[in-house]
Design a protein around this motif. Sequence first.
Motif, PDB file in Angstrom:
ATOM      1  N   UNK A 138      -0.101 -14.496   5.448  1.00  0.00           N
ATOM      2  CA  UNK A 138      -0.683 -14.223   4.131  1.00  0.00           C
ATOM      3  C   UNK A 138      -0.193 -15.235   3.123  1.00  0.00           C
ATOM      4  N   UNK A 139       1.095 -15.553   3.218  1.00  0.00           N
ATOM      5  CA  UNK A 139       1.658 -16.507   2.281  1.00  0.00           C
ATOM      6  C   UNK A 139       0.980 -17.878   2.453  1.00  0.00           C
ATOM      7  N   UNK A 140       0.797 -18.294   3.695  1.00  0.00           N
ATOM      8  CA  UNK A 140       0.185 -19.614   3.944  1.00  0.00           C
ATOM      9  C   UNK A 140      -1.248 -19.664   3.430  1.00  0.00           C
ATOM     10  N   UNK A 141      -1.986 -18.604   3.695  1.00  0.00           N
ATOM     11  CA  UNK A 141      -3.381 -18.578   3.268  1.00  0.00           C
ATOM     12  C   UNK A 141      -3.479 -18.566   1.739  1.00  0.00           C
ATOM     13  N   UNK A 142      -2.645 -17.732   1.122  1.00  0.00           N
ATOM     14  CA  UNK A 142      -2.635 -17.637  -0.340  1.00  0.00           C
ATOM     15  C   UNK A 142      -2.348 -19.014  -0.946  1.00  0.00           C
ATOM     16  N   UNK A 143      -1.378 -19.726  -0.368  1.00  0.00           N
ATOM     17  CA  UNK A 143      -1.010 -21.040  -0.890  1.00  0.00           C
ATOM     18  C   UNK A 143      -2.152 -22.038  -0.686  1.00  0.00           C
ATOM     19  N   UNK A 168      -9.613 -11.235   5.306  1.00  0.00           N
ATOM     20  CA  UNK A 168     -10.083  -9.873   4.996  1.00  0.00           C
ATOM     21  C   UNK A 168      -8.993  -9.062   4.310  1.00  0.00           C
ATOM     22  N   UNK A 169      -7.761  -9.217   4.805  1.00  0.00           N
ATOM     23  CA  UNK A 169      -6.666  -8.445   4.228  1.00  0.00           C
ATOM     24  C   UNK A 169      -6.428  -8.831   2.764  1.00  0.00           C
ATOM     25  N   UNK A 170      -6.442 -10.152   2.496  1.00  0.00           N
ATOM     26  CA  UNK A 170      -6.215 -10.575   1.110  1.00  0.00           C
ATOM     27  C   UNK A 170      -7.383 -10.175   0.204  1.00  0.00           C
ATOM     28  N   UNK A 171      -8.586 -10.146   0.787  1.00  0.00           N
ATOM     29  CA  UNK A 171      -9.732  -9.702  -0.008  1.00  0.00           C
ATOM     30  C   UNK A 171      -9.614  -8.220  -0.321  1.00  0.00           C
ATOM     31  N   UNK A 172      -9.200  -7.456   0.695  1.00  0.00           N
ATOM     32  CA  UNK A 172      -9.054  -6.011   0.494  1.00  0.00           C
ATOM     33  C   UNK A 172      -7.978  -5.724  -0.558  1.00  0.00           C
ATOM     34  N   UNK A 173      -6.964  -6.617  -0.613  1.00  0.00           N
ATOM     35  CA  UNK A 173      -5.897  -6.417  -1.587  1.00  0.00           C
ATOM     36  C   UNK A 173      -6.293  -6.906  -2.988  1.00  0.00           C
ATOM     37  N   UNK A 174      -7.512  -7.457  -3.089  1.00  0.00           N
ATOM     38  CA  UNK A 174      -7.987  -7.889  -4.408  1.00  0.00           C
ATOM     39  C   UNK A 174      -7.407  -9.219  -4.861  1.00  0.00           C
ATOM     40  N   UNK A 175      -6.804  -9.975  -3.951  1.00  0.00           N
ATOM     41  CA  UNK A 175      -6.191 -11.244  -4.342  1.00  0.00           C
ATOM     42  C   UNK A 175      -7.149 -12.425  -4.168  1.00  0.00           C
TER      43      UNK A 175
END
Length: 724
Positions: A138-143, A168-175
């Motif tokens: 998640x951290x890598x994708x976010x960056x 999908x997970x980051x989208x579900x988290x609204x980020x």
Amino acid sequence: MTHSGRSIVVHVALPLPLPRLFAYRTTAPLPPGVRVRVPFGARLLTGLVMPAPDDEAERVLRDIAEVIDSLPLFDVDYLAFLAFVADYYHHPVGEVVFSALPPSFKQGRVRGDLPRGLALTAAGKAFDPALFGRAERKRRLWAAIGAHPVLPPAAIAGLGKGFARTVKELMAAGLVERAALPAVWADAAAGPPLRDDQRVAVERIGATSGFAPFLLFGVTGSGKTEVYLHSIEAVVRQGRQALVLVPEIGLTPQLVERFARRLGLAPGVLHSGCTPGERARVWEAAQDGRMPVIVGTRSAVFVPLKALGLIVVDEEHDASFKQQDGFRYHARDIAVLRAKRAGVPVLLGSATPSLESYRHARDGRYTLLRLPHRGSGRAQPAMRLVDLGREPVADGLSPSLVKALAVRLDRGEQALLFLNRRGFAPVLFCPECRWHAPCDRCDARLTVHLARKQLRCHHCGRERPLPSTCPQCGHARLVRLGEGTERIEDALRRQFPAARIARVDRDSMATRAAFAEVVRRVHDGEVDILVGTQMLAKGHDFPRLTLAAVINADQGFYGSDFRADEQLFAQIVQVAGRSGRAELAGEVLIQTHHPGHPLWQPLLRLDYEAFAGLALRDREMTGFPPYMFCALLRAEAKDADGAQAFLRQILALQPLPQGLIAGAIVPATMARRAGFFRAQCLLTAERRTLLHGWLRDWLPQVRALPQARRLRWSVDIDPHSLFF
Ligand code: ADP
Ligand code: ZN
Ligand code: ZN
């Protein structure tokens, strides 16, 4: 359009294997290039309105059912170009027209919005990555997403395997959210200052007006892509579009990323793995001029562009540019035709040009631009032949190769073993009764796939369980002959139990993401020995790779195909390009039974131009392209003599003029495949017009034969291979 009474007749291309347009009636005039729905037999088909043909002998059949588009998808010039291509390949015009449209347009899809990528939401931008804890992905994708206003989908694939779920997970988290890719993606990053050879190339390309073909000749790492980027940038700055064609294997997320970063815009990407929606969106944005740069594989050559300014064909020699079935076009050749009609430069790049392109350049029809630089930090590897006549091989590995591998493992360096055969072994053999596991539908041996305990036919896909005893005599010790990637991998594991080995072929790499993951592992030093097919040969920089080996080079020289020498040369240059840096000297080992072959001399020096000189002389003497123009006739029939009899019959329909030669009618290299008996005949002419004129008169006669509808047959213009 013709007026007959109060109705208007239009000519419609339909996606059917019939070499003609179909006339329909309408009440209001329709411009060429719009889609319509029309009745055909009992069906409704989507068709495309074409400019009226010269001969309008067609009977008006029925009314157009529906007009789909208000604006044309293609302009009249482009439609004329497609008609010209159909004529050149003697292929049904409707199929050619529809191969230029995204598949979803056959169902009459309406036009959509811009291609989309991923962006951080406001919450995502404000997010504290420490909160990800140990969720490294998640951290890598976010960056990665945060580094750009909008991240193109292709760049996500570049992160490695399984990131779709993380998205999908980051989208579900609204980020993270989906957002339209802006034409301008970010500030363009400056490249390195050009060397003189590159600058001269860029200047000469930029100084042209109108059609100008260039052959950019330089090894991998010589800076060809930099030349492309500068030329593309100049075109985009003038508000025009660039089309970049790359081989299947060359279209990596890294390449797209590099283009995006350097040009400061998101290129539209088109390849077979695109979803229909993605493809349609890129196509539309290219067609109406919103998308300045399109990077794609073979079929992208047909994407209409409102303001075409430049076409680039990278690795122009690559076989994947030739479509091998149905509409058998060559994307490089079409690119050149297209550039000519559009009056723009076309840039063909390669370390090992096709002999066709090289000859054009040598004879001055194309401008030859040489990039002699090897790339910084690269040294030519030491090239060595291993004579398999003198060294005993066990499971494909000669003692020289085993020794060279041991040295690499000792030093913590990496090695790449290259061979063109999947599976474990090509043949399962009974030493007692000489039984060879055959395919019952093809003239081919089944390949042993140990991992799945299967015998598999690589030609028709037939699978059978692996027998433990001979099905013919019951002998208990079946022998596996020859090598496939699986067997080499197996032998390496036994020879070097501590080594970390990865295998790369179509069996082990089911998805792009799986492939990207192996590339990452090799790059990060998590792999010692890589075994693979040509999937591996291009485009990946492995900094610790110092040994590359070709397990069996002989198919190249003694294959029955006229392009085999050219392909072997290209392969060896690519393999050699994988090995060695200035600080880590590289070595290439080539295992062969025929070390005395004359082509090894230029090959071991990696001297393409010397090789091409010899090979061209061979082609001239033996009467093959580029000195002769060819069409390959093929037929397949259920009965043993059907295909050959059919070819005899159709060749008797029309006499051959002086200068056009029909070779013997022969069984195909694989005389039976998937239950069909196959035969072929090669037509050769010194002049293209002679061959094509003859075909133009002859083909309608063939198509009119009732037999022609009962068996499969085809005409392959400019065949890439005589293997069939
Ligand atoms: P090719 O397309 O021929 O394989 P590239 O254009 O990808 O070559 O160049 C290979 C590497 O060399 C890249 O990392 C690129 O950034 C670098 N490079 C290219 N041209 C120059 C240059 N003039 N000065 C410094 N580095 C360069
Ligand atoms: Zn037996
Ligand atoms: Zn088969």
